[in-house]
Design a protein around this motif. Sequence first.
Motif, PDB file in Angstrom:
ATOM      1  N   ARG A 180      47.257  42.188  30.978  1.00  0.00           N
ATOM      2  CA  ARG A 180      47.574  40.843  30.466  1.00  0.00           C
ATOM      3  C   ARG A 180      46.969  40.649  29.086  1.00  0.00           C
ATOM      4  O   ARG A 180      47.649  40.248  28.148  1.00  0.00           O
ATOM      5  N   SER A 181      45.660  40.888  28.983  1.00  0.00           N
ATOM      6  CA  SER A 181      44.953  40.539  27.757  1.00  0.00           C
ATOM      7  C   SER A 181      45.099  41.576  26.647  1.00  0.00           C
ATOM      8  O   SER A 181      45.181  41.204  25.479  1.00  0.00           O
ATOM      9  N   LEU A 182      45.160  42.847  26.981  1.00  0.00           N
ATOM     10  CA  LEU A 182      45.191  43.874  25.941  1.00  0.00           C
ATOM     11  C   LEU A 182      46.600  44.312  25.556  1.00  0.00           C
ATOM     12  O   LEU A 182      46.850  44.646  24.401  1.00  0.00           O
ATOM     13  N   ALA A 183      47.528  44.328  26.519  1.00  0.00           N
ATOM     14  CA  ALA A 183      48.870  44.826  26.242  1.00  0.00           C
ATOM     15  C   ALA A 183      49.928  43.728  26.258  1.00  0.00           C
ATOM     16  O   ALA A 183      51.074  43.983  25.922  1.00  0.00           O
ATOM     17  N   GLY A 184      49.550  42.521  26.685  1.00  0.00           N
ATOM     18  CA  GLY A 184      50.497  41.417  26.716  1.00  0.00           C
ATOM     19  C   GLY A 184      51.570  41.551  27.784  1.00  0.00           C
ATOM     20  O   GLY A 184      52.641  40.991  27.656  1.00  0.00           O
ATOM     21  N   TRP A 185      51.266  42.287  28.839  1.00  0.00           N
ATOM     22  CA  TRP A 185      52.252  42.485  29.907  1.00  0.00           C
ATOM     23  C   TRP A 185      52.417  41.228  30.738  1.00  0.00           C
ATOM     24  O   TRP A 185      51.479  40.467  30.946  1.00  0.00           O
ATOM     25  N   GLY A 186      53.613  41.069  31.250  1.00  0.00           N
ATOM     26  CA  GLY A 186      53.916  39.994  32.177  1.00  0.00           C
ATOM     27  C   GLY A 186      53.748  40.460  33.611  1.00  0.00           C
ATOM     28  O   GLY A 186      53.520  41.652  33.883  1.00  0.00           O
ATOM     29  N   PRO A 187      53.882  39.540  34.557  1.00  0.00           N
ATOM     30  CA  PRO A 187      53.615  39.860  35.955  1.00  0.00           C
ATOM     31  C   PRO A 187      54.562  40.890  36.564  1.00  0.00           C
ATOM     32  O   PRO A 187      54.143  41.687  37.410  1.00  0.00           O
ATOM     33  N   ASP A 188      55.815  40.906  36.137  1.00  0.00           N
ATOM     34  CA  ASP A 188      56.760  41.866  36.717  1.00  0.00           C
ATOM     35  C   ASP A 188      56.371  43.301  36.374  1.00  0.00           C
ATOM     36  O   ASP A 188      56.402  44.190  37.226  1.00  0.00           O
TER      37      ASP A 188
END
Length: 155
Positions: free
Chosen positions: A67-75
């Motif tokens: 979430r914080s380092l790569a900006g990924w979403g939950p899916d």
Amino acid sequence: MGARNDEPYELALRALSYKERTESELRTWLAEREVAEADIEEVIALLVEAGAIDDAGFARRYAEDKRSLAGWGPDRISKALEERGVAREHVDAALGGDDEEAQLERAIGLLGDRGLACESGRDRDRALGLLVRRGYPLELAYEAVRKVGRLSDAA
């Protein structure tokens, strides 16, 4: 090839010293080194009891990092954890603290970091594609693109 003369427990500890692994990943890693199934079960039980393998903790840390380092979403986070053999209950728990508002703010921040103002149809399509690839739900991605577009219209 086999595990040579190494004890399975020592072999597992060595594997964990290189990087954190899920229970499933460690099982696979040991099996690839021709460690007997009974030995794998024994080693896994010992490591779980000692806290050296903790899929729930792994899932929480992994989700927060992505979430914080790569900006990924939950899916995308969910899919990656499932591919690593993490049980659904641990995946759900790791994603549970991430509400929709936080996801939306992260998505808007990601678009800002990328300099995507969403002024033209092409920009909006690129922004939407980026967010969906990063694992944001489609409706949330649309909302982020709309908000960024409104912000750039106001500027």
